[in-house]
Design a protein around this motif. Structure first.
Motif, mmCIF file in Angstrom:
data_model
loop_
_atom_site.group_PDB
_atom_site.id
_atom_site.type_symbol
_atom_site.label_atom_id
_atom_site.label_comp_id
_atom_site.label_asym_id
_atom_site.label_seq_id
_atom_site.Cartn_x
_atom_site.Cartn_y
_atom_site.Cartn_z
ATOM 1 N N GLU A 261 -16.678 14.192 78.545
ATOM 2 C CA GLU A 261 -17.218 15.326 79.294
ATOM 3 C C GLU A 261 -16.100 16.271 79.718
ATOM 4 N N ASP A 262 -15.042 15.708 80.282
ATOM 5 C CA ASP A 262 -13.915 16.524 80.737
ATOM 6 C C ASP A 262 -13.210 17.204 79.571
ATOM 7 N N PHE A 263 -13.071 16.482 78.472
ATOM 8 C CA PHE A 263 -12.377 17.005 77.291
ATOM 9 C C PHE A 263 -13.079 18.247 76.733
ATOM 10 N N CYS A 264 -14.401 18.255 76.811
ATOM 11 C CA CYS A 264 -15.196 19.348 76.226
ATOM 12 C C CYS A 264 -15.629 20.394 77.249
ATOM 13 N N ASN A 265 -15.151 20.265 78.473
ATOM 14 C CA ASN A 265 -15.689 21.072 79.565
ATOM 15 C C ASN A 265 -15.635 22.571 79.314
ATOM 16 N N LEU A 266 -14.541 23.062 78.751
ATOM 17 C CA LEU A 266 -14.424 24.503 78.509
ATOM 18 C C LEU A 266 -15.490 25.004 77.537
ATOM 19 N N LYS A 267 -15.924 24.134 76.634
ATOM 20 C CA LYS A 267 -16.955 24.512 75.665
ATOM 21 C C LYS A 267 -18.370 24.320 76.216
ATOM 22 N N THR A 268 -18.536 23.414 77.165
ATOM 23 C CA THR A 268 -19.890 22.999 77.542
ATOM 24 C C THR A 268 -20.297 23.353 78.962
ATOM 25 N N GLU A 269 -19.372 23.859 79.767
ATOM 26 C CA GLU A 269 -19.645 24.068 81.191
ATOM 27 C C GLU A 269 -20.878 24.947 81.432
ATOM 28 N N ALA A 270 -21.048 26.001 80.663
ATOM 29 C CA ALA A 270 -22.162 26.926 80.886
ATOM 30 C C ALA A 270 -23.504 26.342 80.461
ATOM 31 N N ASP A 271 -23.468 25.359 79.558
ATOM 32 C CA ASP A 271 -24.723 24.800 79.024
ATOM 33 C C ASP A 271 -24.474 23.366 78.591
ATOM 34 N N PRO A 272 -24.285 22.453 79.539
ATOM 35 C CA PRO A 272 -23.843 21.086 79.220
ATOM 36 C C PRO A 272 -24.701 20.346 78.208
ATOM 37 N N ASP A 273 -26.033 20.473 78.292
ATOM 38 C CA ASP A 273 -26.888 19.685 77.396
ATOM 39 C C ASP A 273 -27.501 20.487 76.258
ATOM 40 N N GLY A 274 -27.115 21.766 76.142
ATOM 41 C CA GLY A 274 -27.594 22.583 75.025
ATOM 42 C C GLY A 274 -28.959 23.205 75.212
ATOM 43 N N THR A 275 -29.601 22.961 76.335
ATOM 44 C CA THR A 275 -30.955 23.472 76.560
ATOM 45 C C THR A 275 -30.991 24.990 76.618
ATOM 46 N N LYS A 276 -30.035 25.589 77.311
ATOM 47 C CA LYS A 276 -30.038 27.046 77.492
ATOM 48 C C LYS A 276 -29.908 27.783 76.171
ATOM 49 N N ILE A 277 -28.979 27.317 75.314
ATOM 50 C CA ILE A 277 -28.763 28.030 74.060
ATOM 51 C C ILE A 277 -29.978 27.914 73.145
ATOM 52 N N VAL A 278 -30.619 26.751 73.110
ATOM 53 C CA VAL A 278 -31.809 26.579 72.277
ATOM 54 C C VAL A 278 -32.924 27.501 72.754
ATOM 55 N N ASN A 279 -33.119 27.571 74.061
ATOM 56 C CA ASN A 279 -34.166 28.449 74.597
ATOM 57 C C ASN A 279 -33.855 29.915 74.334
ATOM 58 N N GLN A 280 -32.575 30.276 74.429
ATOM 59 C CA GLN A 280 -32.176 31.652 74.157
ATOM 60 C C GLN A 280 -32.443 32.021 72.702
#
Length: 286
Positions: A261-280
């Motif tokens: 989680e910490d390693f990927c934080n810069l990539k995932t902080e805005a949308d941790p589980d991918g829900t926002k991007i799929v809905n967008q």
């Protein structure tokens, strides 16, 4: 009625542990591997614990092998409830010094295999209006890393494939899509990555060698100083996979440890589980 699950790459590691864990939790498991000669440890566990696991040959790089396994399950069960795309292989080598055969191999095993297995089960999941596809990707599918660019490229491709698929098959056909993203795993995967990388005892040569030596030294330091926080067991990752399969509303993406989680934080902080991007994406295109 039991849900059935097809798992690829079950001879060792996460696939091996997932097959056992799913069976222990009420699933009918079809555990597949390229070479059934490596099935002895799993067969022993099946007999000792009386597990509902059936072994099948499946080579994710050969479409006829994938189709044969899927057809065997369909003939027996009439459906496939869950596909776990677990088969994969590590690879650490410079792009410049990799052969055409190696580049094709790492892409075939880690990306094309996921696409072909998914393609094989989709018609049945679509017709039954239910199903779940879980792909074991990696933090390397979100964050590029030195000497792993070919492996990371294949895992990035899996992430994009799964994300794109999720934008329309989930709502239309009730097919749930998830990428499970481990960090370091203390399994034979690590050993196989090193073995595949070694060419005449050398990983990198010439001007790349001092960079590679620093990279390997860093790996050794993390392995000795931070093993508990960085490296998970195959069973720990398998527990995350099972939780995803039992989740009524699973995420598109899930990391398997705090370190990941910490390693990927810069990539995932805005949308941790991918829900926002799929809905967008659904709002923009559908």
């Amino acid at each position: 009625m039991k849900r059935n699950v097809l798992i690829t790459g079950t001879s060792t590691g996460v696939g091996f542990e997932s097959a056992i864990l799913f069976a222990q939790n009420g699933f009918k498991v079809y555990a597949t591997m390229r070479n059934l000669k490596k099935a002895a440890p799993l067969q022993k566990k099946i007999e000792e614990d009386n597990l509902d696991i059936e072994l099948l040959p499946l080579d994710v790089t050969k479409m006829e092998s994938i189709e044969a396994a899927v057809q065997t399950i369909i003939k027996k069960e009439g459906k496939i409830d869950v596909l776990v795309n677990n088969a994969g292989a590590g690879f650490a080598k410079t792009t410049e010094q990799s052969t055409e055969e190696e580049i094709r191999w790492v892409t075939e095993v880690n990306y094309h295999g996921v696409v072909f297995c998914t393609q094989a089960v989709l018609p049945y999941m679509r017709k039954q209006k239910s199903g779940q596809i879980i792909s074991i990707t990696s933090v390397g599918g979100l964050v590029g890393q030195p000497f792993n660019e070919l492996y990371c490229g294949a895992k990035f491709a899996v992430e994009g494939f799964m994300e794109g698929l999720a934008t329309y098959v989930s709502d239309a056909f009730n097919i749930k899509i998830t990428c499970v993203e481990p960090g370091g795993i203390a399994t034979e995967f690590m050993t196989s990555a090193i073995e595949k990388t070694a060419v005449e005892g050398q990983f990198a040569t010439g001007e790349y060698l001092p960079i590679f030596e620093r990279y390997m030294a860093g790996n050794q330091k993390r392995a000795t100083e931070s093993k508990e926080s960085v490296y998970q067991t195959g069973k720990e990752v398998a527990e995350v996979v099972l939780n995803v399969a039992e989740n009524e509303n699973p995420p598109l993406r899930i990391r398997t440890s705090k370190w990941a989680e910490d390693f990927c934080n810069l990539k995932t902080e805005a949308d941790p589980d991918g829900t926002k991007i799929v809905n967008q994406i659904k709002d923009s295109f559908l």
